[in-house]
Design an enzyme around this catalytic site. Structure first.
Site, PDB file in Angstrom:
ATOM      1  N   ASP A 101      -1.974 -18.366   3.188  1.00 22.38           N
ATOM      2  CA  ASP A 101      -3.153 -19.126   2.759  1.00 22.38           C
ATOM      3  C   ASP A 101      -3.569 -20.132   3.845  1.00 22.38           C
ATOM      4  OD1 ASP A 101      -0.666 -20.059   2.116  1.00 22.38           O
ATOM      5  OD2 ASP A 101      -1.190 -20.927   0.191  1.00 22.38           O
TER       6      ASP A 101
ATOM      7  N   ASP B  79      -4.351  -6.719   6.733  1.00 23.73           N
ATOM      8  CA  ASP B  79      -5.610  -6.071   6.383  1.00 23.73           C
ATOM      9  C   ASP B  79      -6.679  -7.146   6.161  1.00 23.73           C
ATOM     10  OD1 ASP B  79      -7.471  -4.282   5.517  1.00 23.73           O
ATOM     11  OD2 ASP B  79      -6.544  -3.854   3.584  1.00 23.73           O
TER      12      ASP B  79
ATOM     13  N   LYS C 152       4.468 -15.237   3.068  1.00 20.18           N
ATOM     14  CA  LYS C 152       4.339 -16.056   1.853  1.00 20.18           C
ATOM     15  C   LYS C 152       5.770 -16.328   1.381  1.00 20.18           C
ATOM     16  CE  LYS C 152       1.695 -17.933  -1.318  1.00 20.18           C
ATOM     17  NZ  LYS C 152       0.856 -19.092  -1.039  1.00 20.18           N
TER      18      LYS C 152
ATOM     19  N   TYR D  89       0.819  -1.215   0.000  1.00 15.36           N
ATOM     20  CA  TYR D  89       0.000   0.000   0.000  1.00 15.36           C
ATOM     21  C   TYR D  89       0.854   1.266   0.000  1.00 15.36           C
ATOM     22  CZ  TYR D  89      -3.676  -3.282   1.499  1.00 15.36           C
ATOM     23  OH  TYR D  89      -4.554  -4.332   1.603  1.00 15.36           O
TER      24      TYR D  89
ATOM     25  N   ASP E 216      -9.779  -8.542   9.036  1.00 19.61           N
ATOM     26  CA  ASP E 216     -11.212  -8.485   8.735  1.00 19.61           C
ATOM     27  C   ASP E 216     -11.832  -9.874   8.807  1.00 19.61           C
ATOM     28  OD1 ASP E 216     -11.200  -5.779   8.451  1.00 19.61           O
ATOM     29  OD2 ASP E 216     -12.332  -5.792   6.579  1.00 19.61           O
TER      30      ASP E 216
END
Ligand code: NAD
Length: 364
Positions: A221, A245, A189, A141, A249
């Site tokens: 994952d 992020d 990852k 971001y 959530d």
């Protein structure tokens, strides 16, 4: 202890819930012999209306002088049509950046009386109590400005991290695990991304400094899957910005209510901004029915992380749990055979519990 706290109510129910947090903090101050000095400033839509900008200079200056900041929520349909540089959300992003808040902490705890409202099976969520530590100012971001090339046929976003950025968030996560059950899951990852390989190296280097913390690595994952199949297996999760992020959530649905989730965003010296995860809820603003508990739990995080007042924070959290256990709840929650109360009454119940603590229970 004397601390300066800036209150940024913002918009909608932000005004109602910030009042609640202030009342509860005043009860804590009185019981534990502290003074909290409050100063209120504008942010978001209310700042646009009165000063023409979502983040006035005086707000930034006051926050920079403060020991901590409590924020309600910003936004609402009234300001939805404004150009993007003038939107209320710009105030929120601006203050996070101005204060260099690099660490976002989201505790997610399933309160026993509310677990039946979780979309997951009650036996799966029962006992879940985890903390997500998300890097907030680096990664995808905040890379080079995104680019469109070849006549819109190619797009480029960059994911960059410095070693320093990883080290400081990993340290924060280890320290948070020490304050909890001593178990840290680092999510990356590393089978694909170079940034994740460095992330994993840093975690491995740092763990020597925290022998009391047990560390495991998990690919993002697998972490996403395990969060809903076995949420109780987590204590502290640390991860980079975008993974955090998404995972935070995902994890937020475990508890079954948005009105119960607090968050903290911290700077290296411990100064922090504390806010509920929910928004300004324009549909119920001004009606006196907003759930103040996420904001109150955010204030408890402030006591713990910015002021080191662990016992006081624990008492605030205990007060919330106690009130729910007695069956009181706001309209957004559901407790079997419970009793619906408004924002003020819910706040008073929490305040009353804190005042009911005997002198032997508070270490002045
Ligand atoms: N951090 C922030 O300030 C923040 C975060 C999310 C959304 N927003 C803004 O808030 C506005 C409304 O967004 P939204 O409707 O998508 O999300 P929201 O979180 O404001 O509301 C979603 C739903 O949950 C309910 N709700 C939320 N918090 C509650 C509480 N404490 N007590 C009782 N009910 C509660 C609302 O009534 C609504 O039905 C938008 O302008 C959005 O941009 C701000």
């Amino acid at each position: 202890m004397h601390k300066k706290v800036v209150l940024l109510p913002g918009d909608g129910i932000g005004l109602e819930v910030i009042h609640a947090a202030k009342d509860v903090l005043e009860a804590i101050a009185s019981q534990f012999n502290h003074t909290f000095e409050f100063e209120t400033h504008l942010i978001g839509g209310s700042a646009i209306d009165t000063e023409g900008t979502p983040l006035p200079d005086h707000t930034v200056e006051a926050c920079q002088r403060a020991d901590a900041v409590l924020l309600g929520a910003v936004g609402g349909p009234k300001w939805d049509q404004l150009p993007s540089h003038l939107r209320p959300e710009k105030g929120l992003l601006g203050i996070r950046k101005a204060l260099d808040l690099f660490a976002n902490l989201r505790p997610i705890k399933g309160f026993p009386t509310l677990l039946h409202a979780s979309p997951l099976k009650e036996e799966v969520v029962t006992g879940s109590d985890l903390l997500i530590v998300r890097e907030l100012t680096g990664g995808l971001y905040f890379g080079q400005p995104s680019e469109r090339r070849d006549n819109n046929q190619t797009v480029v976003d960059t994911l960059a991290y410095t070693r320093h950025e990883i080290e400081r968030i990993v340290d924060k996560a280890f320290q948070s695990a020490q304050l909890r059950r001593g178990h840290l899951t680092s999510v990356d990852k590393a089978n694909v991304l170079e940034s994740s390989k460095l992330w994993r190296e840093v975690v491995e280097e740092k763990k020597i400094n925290y022998p009391d913390v047990k560390v495991e690595h998990l690919l993002v994952d697998a972490a996403a899957m395990k969060l809903i199949t076995n949420p109780t297996s987590f204590d502290v999760i640390v991860t980079e910005n975008m993974f955090g992020d998404i995972l935070s959530d995902e994890a937020s649905v475990l508890t079954g209510s948005l009105g119960m989730l607090p968050s903290a965003s911290l700077r290296e010296d411990g100064v922090g901004l504390y806010e509920p995860v929910h928004g300004s809820a324009p549909d119920i603003a001004g009606q006196g029915i907003a759930n103040p508990l996420a904001m109150i739990l955010s204030a408890a995080l402030m006591l713990r992380h910015s002021f080191g007042l662990n016992e006081e924070a624990r008492r605030m959290e205990e007060a919330v749990e106690h009130v729910l256990e007695r069956g009181y709840h706001t309209r957004d929650l559901h407790i079997l055979n419970g009793m619906v109360v408004g924002t003020e009454e819910m706040t008073k119940l929490v305040v009353d519990f804190i005042y009911s603590l005997s002198s032997s229970e508070v270490t002045k």
